[in-house]
Design an enzyme around this catalytic site. Structure first.
Site, short mmCIF file in Angstrom:
data_model
loop_
_atom_site.label_atom_id
_atom_site.label_comp_id
_atom_site.label_asym_id
_atom_site.label_seq_id
_atom_site.Cartn_x
_atom_site.Cartn_y
_atom_site.Cartn_z
N TYR A 9 1.91 5.58 1.67
CA TYR A 9 2.64 6.23 2.80
C TYR A 9 1.89 6.79 3.76
O TYR A 9 0.44 7.23 4.56
CB TYR A 9 2.57 8.18 1.89
CG TYR A 9 3.24 8.22 2.69
CD1 TYR A 9 4.76 8.81 2.85
CD2 TYR A 9 2.29 9.60 3.43
CE1 TYR A 9 5.40 9.66 3.69
CE2 TYR A 9 2.78 10.45 4.20
CZ TYR A 9 4.62 11.34 4.68
OH TYR A 9 5.10 11.59 4.78
N GLU A 21 7.31 8.51 10.02
CA GLU A 21 7.13 8.24 8.57
C GLU A 21 7.73 6.49 8.21
O GLU A 21 8.44 5.95 8.18
CB GLU A 21 7.75 9.35 7.44
CG GLU A 21 7.31 9.49 6.20
CD GLU A 21 8.24 9.98 5.56
OE1 GLU A 21 7.62 10.95 5.31
OE2 GLU A 21 9.56 9.47 5.89
#
Ligand code: GDP
Ligand code: MN
Length: 380
Positions: free
Chosen positions: A101, A190
């Site tokens: 991530y 993101e």
């Protein structure tokens, strides 16, 4: 402005963040054609402005064009938490060895960009933050200094990535992400998951990209990406008319001048036992066109039963606002009850103008609380 996955990936690509090849499709036949053009297995991905599409059945693998067509017909029309799928992104399928991530957001309290990186990707990042906070590496970027290569190294080593080739690729992506963030005036970039393939290639498998609305004038190509059909029709109408409007759930239409006063007006309506139908800020002006525009947006909502017009004259003069209201009401037919509270510069003059010339459905109340009570009563 939130971008769809495929739009965000296009910006990633322009900034040098690696992504897979893909095509847009709006029908099962187009999905088949896209799979044929891409060759090999593909992943069929619902394009909606909400996360967790995988769990909701909005993301499916397809081994060949036949399967792509079948998966597309299953996903199109699906309702994912109120978002109906009308577009698909057909992408060359990736084999996944690891899911990481990486994000860069604007941290308002620190007034800086904030990187977050963890090797525990793929899942909800809030879960990682709550359950294993040590696994999540956070790092601010000073906007005056800009990005520095040591920052990428700190993220990568801090999260415990040990493979040298991965370290190098991720460090490069961290830097490119900063480039994307600054170049496109983003509020959020993101990547979840940032994957490592079995061959050791790192790339962005998903994208969540939010561009600062106030910077859209600098990015006409991004402004064009807005999906007008998917927007709330009232909010689009408001945007067209340059009215600051947020739809709420009640019956009392709220119109104020200035964001602070308008928020207080929403509160006072609630305090008086009513429910605000919207937040609508007239801004600094109070000219007839502004009032007409705001009223036409507010009254388009069928839930509105009464309107509370709350004006505090500072630079804006109450007599001008009163003239604006009168002219607006002469231009548009409006049967709903309207309660007006005017205070501040030239308030007496404004009230006198309204008392002399206003139609029957308009009432003037002396204070904010009395006006709110009256509006709530009239809306009941
Ligand atoms: P989200 O659920 O809305 O966050 O959508 P994502 O794009 O993140 O996809 C959800 C999950 O689907 C990913 O975490 C992957 O596990 C899986 N997925 C997406 N694309 C691929 C792919 O190309 N290959 C494989 N094997 N899985 C994929
Ligand atoms: Mn995702």
């Amino acid at each position: 402005m939130d971008l769809y996955e495929h739009q965000g990936k296009e910006l990633f690509r322009q900034a040098g963040v690696p992504v897979s090849d893909g095509r847009l499709a709006t029908s099962p036949a187009e999905a088949r054609a896209a799979a044929e053009a891409l060759g090999g297995p593909v992943v069929v991905k619902a394009q909606v402005l909400t996360g967790g599409r995988g769990k909701a059945g909005g993301i499916k693998l397809a081994a060949d064009p036949d399967e792509a067509e079948a998966r597309a017909s299953e996903i199109l029309g699906l309702d994912i938490r109120g978002h109906v799928v009308r577009k698909l992104w057909i992408e060359q399928a990736s084999d996944i060895a690891k899911e990481y991530y990486l994000s860069l957001t604007f941290d308002r309290s620190a007034k800086r960009g904030l990187y977050m990186f963890t090797t525990q990707g793929g899942v909800d990042i809030e879960e990682v933050a709550a359950e294993s906070p040590d696994a999540l590496v956070r790092l601010h970027v000073d906007p005056l200094e800009g990005f520095r290569p040591w920052q990428a190294r700190r993220l990568v080593y801090g999260a415990g990535v040990s493979d040298p080739s991965e370290q190098k690729q991720i460090a490069a992506i961290v830097e490119r992400l900063y480039e994307a963030f600054v170049r496109f005036d983003a509020m959020l970039c993101e990547i979840n998951p940032l994957i490592v393939t079995p061959d050791g290639l790192v790339k962005a498998l998903d994208s969540k990209f939010t561009v600062d609305d106030n910077a859209l004038y600098r990015h006409p190509a991004i402004a064009e990406m807005r999906d007008v059909e998917a927007d709330d029709p009232l909010e689009s109408l408001a945007r067209e008319k340059h009215v600051t409007y947020v739809k709420l759930d009640g019956e009392v239409g709220v119109l104020g001048n200035g964001a602070g006063l308008t928020m207080s007006t929403v509160d006072v309506v609630t305090f008086a036992g009513g429910r605000p139908a919207n937040f609508c800020d007239l801004g600094g002006g109070g000219d007839a066109q502004g009032v007409v525009d705001a009223l036409s947006v507010i009254t388009r909502d069928p839930q509105v039963k009464a309107i509370f017009f709350n004006i505090f004259g500072g630079i804006t003069r109450c007599d001008e606002v009163a003239r604006g209201i009168l002219q607006a009401l002469s231009e548009m037919s409006l049967e709903l009850p309207i309660v007006v509270r005017l205070d501040g510069t030239n308030a007496e003059e404004g009230r006198r103008l309204l008392a002399e010339a206003a139609p029957e459905n308009l009432r003037v109340a002396p204070t904010m609380l009395e006006a709110a009570k009256l509006a709530v009563e009239l809306a009941a």
